[in-house]
Design an enzyme around this catalytic site. Structure first.
Site, short mmCIF file in Angstrom:
data_model
loop_
_atom_site.label_atom_id
_atom_site.label_comp_id
_atom_site.label_asym_id
_atom_site.label_seq_id
_atom_site.Cartn_x
_atom_site.Cartn_y
_atom_site.Cartn_z
N ARG A 162 3.21 -14.74 -1.23
CA ARG A 162 4.61 -13.91 -1.36
C ARG A 162 5.56 -15.01 -0.68
O ARG A 162 6.69 -14.54 0.10
CB ARG A 162 4.93 -12.57 -0.55
CG ARG A 162 3.99 -11.64 -1.02
CD ARG A 162 4.73 -11.01 -2.68
NE ARG A 162 3.86 -9.77 -2.92
CZ ARG A 162 3.02 -9.44 -3.50
NH1 ARG A 162 2.10 -10.60 -3.58
NH2 ARG A 162 2.58 -8.28 -3.74
N SER A 237 6.73 -3.38 -2.60
CA SER A 237 6.59 -3.32 -1.12
C SER A 237 7.69 -3.92 -0.40
O SER A 237 8.23 -4.93 -0.78
CB SER A 237 5.44 -4.36 -1.01
OG SER A 237 4.43 -4.01 -1.91
N GLU A 333 9.36 -8.17 3.06
CA GLU A 333 9.20 -8.98 1.85
C GLU A 333 10.18 -9.10 1.04
O GLU A 333 10.78 -10.15 0.40
CB GLU A 333 8.05 -8.43 0.99
CG GLU A 333 7.58 -9.27 -0.07
CD GLU A 333 7.23 -8.42 -1.17
OE1 GLU A 333 7.94 -7.98 -2.02
OE2 GLU A 333 5.96 -8.02 -1.39
N1 EPU Z 1 -2.95 2.11 2.44
C1 EPU Z 1 -3.02 3.11 3.23
N2 EPU Z 1 -1.81 3.74 3.46
C2 EPU Z 1 -0.52 3.72 2.29
C3 EPU Z 1 -0.82 2.29 1.55
C4 EPU Z 1 -2.01 1.67 1.60
O1 EPU Z 1 -3.86 3.46 4.01
O2 EPU Z 1 0.50 4.37 2.43
C5 EPU Z 1 -4.44 1.15 2.35
C6 EPU Z 1 -5.23 1.34 1.23
O3 EPU Z 1 -5.67 2.41 1.34
C7 EPU Z 1 -5.75 0.25 0.87
C8 EPU Z 1 -4.89 -0.68 1.68
O4 EPU Z 1 -3.86 -0.31 2.22
O5 EPU Z 1 -6.89 0.45 1.80
C9 EPU Z 1 -4.09 -1.67 0.45
O6 EPU Z 1 -3.20 -0.97 -0.08
P1 EPU Z 1 -2.97 -1.23 -1.88
O7 EPU Z 1 -4.28 -1.74 -2.44
O8 EPU Z 1 -1.97 -0.15 -2.38
O9 EPU Z 1 -2.23 -2.71 -1.73
P2 EPU Z 1 -1.20 -2.96 -0.52
O10 EPU Z 1 -1.71 -4.14 0.10
O11 EPU Z 1 -0.58 -2.06 -0.16
C10 EPU Z 1 -0.60 -4.95 -2.15
C11 EPU Z 1 0.94 -5.61 -2.67
C12 EPU Z 1 1.27 -4.85 -3.94
C13 EPU Z 1 0.38 -4.95 -5.14
C14 EPU Z 1 -0.98 -4.10 -4.64
C15 EPU Z 1 -1.97 -4.44 -5.38
C16 EPU Z 1 1.89 -6.86 -0.90
C17 EPU Z 1 3.03 -6.79 0.06
N3 EPU Z 1 1.92 -5.80 -1.57
O12 EPU Z 1 -0.03 -3.89 -1.70
O13 EPU Z 1 2.55 -5.52 -4.39
O14 EPU Z 1 0.72 -4.27 -6.08
O15 EPU Z 1 -1.39 -5.15 -3.13
O16 EPU Z 1 -2.54 -5.70 -5.66
O17 EPU Z 1 0.99 -7.86 -0.86
C18 EPU Z 1 4.88 -5.56 -4.28
O18 EPU Z 1 4.88 -6.68 -3.93
O19 EPU Z 1 6.05 -5.33 -4.55
C19 EPU Z 1 3.85 -4.78 -4.62
C20 EPU Z 1 3.81 -3.62 -4.87
#
Ligand code: EPU
Length: 338
Positions: A162, A237, A333
């Site tokens: 990012r 995000s 972000e």
């Molecule tokens: N999680 C929670 N609670 C929540 C959200 C997430 O416990 O409310 C846990 C999930 O269970 C999982 C972990 O956190 O174990 C990761 O969650 P998720 O796979 O939804 O991905 P993320 O790390 O929250 C990132 C990106 C997203 C992208 C997803 C999928 C960043 C800042 N965000 O989210 O990107 O779609 O991975 O690759 O890196 C964006 O940048 O706008 C965005 C949506």
């Protein structure tokens, strides 16, 4: 090209924040963009494209230039790959769908990311194990001081999680006008092991997925977790997932053995900010019209008439709570405009 006065930017940012631009114009060609940069009476300028990674907290006392330069062209091709030039004002998801439908592989995991092509390199957009940098060749950008077009190779862009040159040394100095991507025509490199892509494909009994299957799976997953900005204002995000060193990580995981994490190297670990925020009790919380999304705590939402300041205040409360509870700093972000 017309310069308008006192224009609401509500429809130009996916958060749907209602601030006003003192002056506003839309540029549809490179020539128009250069022209507008030569107008001395508007020395204060602010560039907006898809408006999907921005939080306005007050009116913009400048000429807001909306980049709407469209077009795409295959500039080179061999048996295996195409080199595709795409202008900055193209919508990202429409580009992904066009590639998938024409059997050009590489972008399918990044389906449904809001925003436009020109802003994709700024934060090196990414999802489901793929980042823009994986298919990126180069981009062209207008230097705001000299008005000249510069070419940036992938190395020049200094991509990171990012992050890029355009968020750091190059901040506010360049306007990206086009990018070049290298995409596969066959033997696509499929990435299905990240997140729930595999289980989504299995649910539909797909054993040998095509790039279209992957795109569809990602679209389904994203729709189930992430709010559609057309229905509920948001910027994806709001925070980055914090990257911590081993010392901090060891202490953290000892206290929170159930926490999810990604090991980046022997010395660094990424912890999902969404998990941290949920543990602090913010998931689904609402302060007036500013809220935390009910399905994904990493996403802040505007239920209608939230101001940017209200969203910012909520984000600060969340940061403080995560720091107090976990001793981890989470950073925005989204680009916050003060
Ligand atoms: N999680 C929670 N609670 C929540 C959200 C997430 O416990 O409310 C846990 C999930 O269970 C999982 C972990 O956190 O174990 C990761 O969650 P998720 O796979 O939804 O991905 P993320 O790390 O929250 C990132 C990106 C997203 C992208 C997803 C999928 C960043 C800042 N965000 O989210 O990107 O779609 O991975 O690759 O890196 C964006 O940048 O706008 C965005 C949506």
């Amino acid at each position: 090209m017309k310069i308008l006065k006192n224009i609401s930017l509500k429809n130009y940012n996916t958060f749907g924040i209602d601030v006003k631009a003192k002056f506003f114009c839309e540029v549809n060609t490179l020539k128009e963009l250069k022209y507008v940069f030569n107008l001395n009476e508007y020395s204060n300028r602010f560039i907006i494209s898809g408006g999907s990674n921005i939080l306005f907290t007050s009116d913009i006392d400048a000429l807001v230039i909306h980049i709407n330069i469209k077009g795409k062209e295959i500039i080179k091709e061999d048996d295996d790959f195409i080199w595709l030039k795409v202008m900055a004002g193209e919508n990202w998801h429409e580009l992904v769908l066009w590639c998938v439908n024409n059997e050009y592989g590489g972008l399918e995991n990044m389906s449904l990311i809001p925003g436009n092509v020109g802003t994709a390199p700024i934060q090196n957009i990414g999802a489901y194990g793929v980042e823009l940098k994986d298919n990126f060749v180069s981009c062209k950008a207008l230097h705001t001081l000299s008005g000249e077009l510069h070419n940036f190779t992938k190395e020049d862009c200094k991509f990171n999680y990012r992050d890029s040159f355009f968020k750091n040394e190059g901040k506010n100095k360049f306007i990206i006008t086009s990018i070049v991507l290298k995409l596969s025509k066959k033997n696509h490199l499929l990435k299905i092991s990240y997140g729930s892509i595999e289980s989504e494909l299995a649910k539909n009994k797909i054993n040998q997925p095509t790039i279209k299957d992957i795109s569809n799976a990602v679209i389904t997953i994203r729709k189930s977790k992430l709010p559609d900005p057309k229905q509920l204002g948001n910027s994806g995000s709001f925070f980055k997932n914090p990257i911590v060193d081993k010392l901090v990580f060891d202490k953290f995981i000892e206290k929170n053995p159930a926490a999810p994490f990604y090991k980046l190297s022997d010395a660094t670990y990424k912890i999902p900010a969404g998990w941290l925020i949920e543990q602090c009790g913010f998931k689904g919380k609402r302060d007036g019209d500013a809220g935390v999304h009910i399905n994904q705590a990493l996403v802040l939402v505007n239920y209608g008439n939230a101001t940017g300041k209200e969203i910012l205040e909520l984000s600060r409360k969340i940061q403080k709570s995560v720091l107090d509870n976990f001793n981890i700093n989470i950073q925005a972000e989204v680009n916050i405009i003060k």
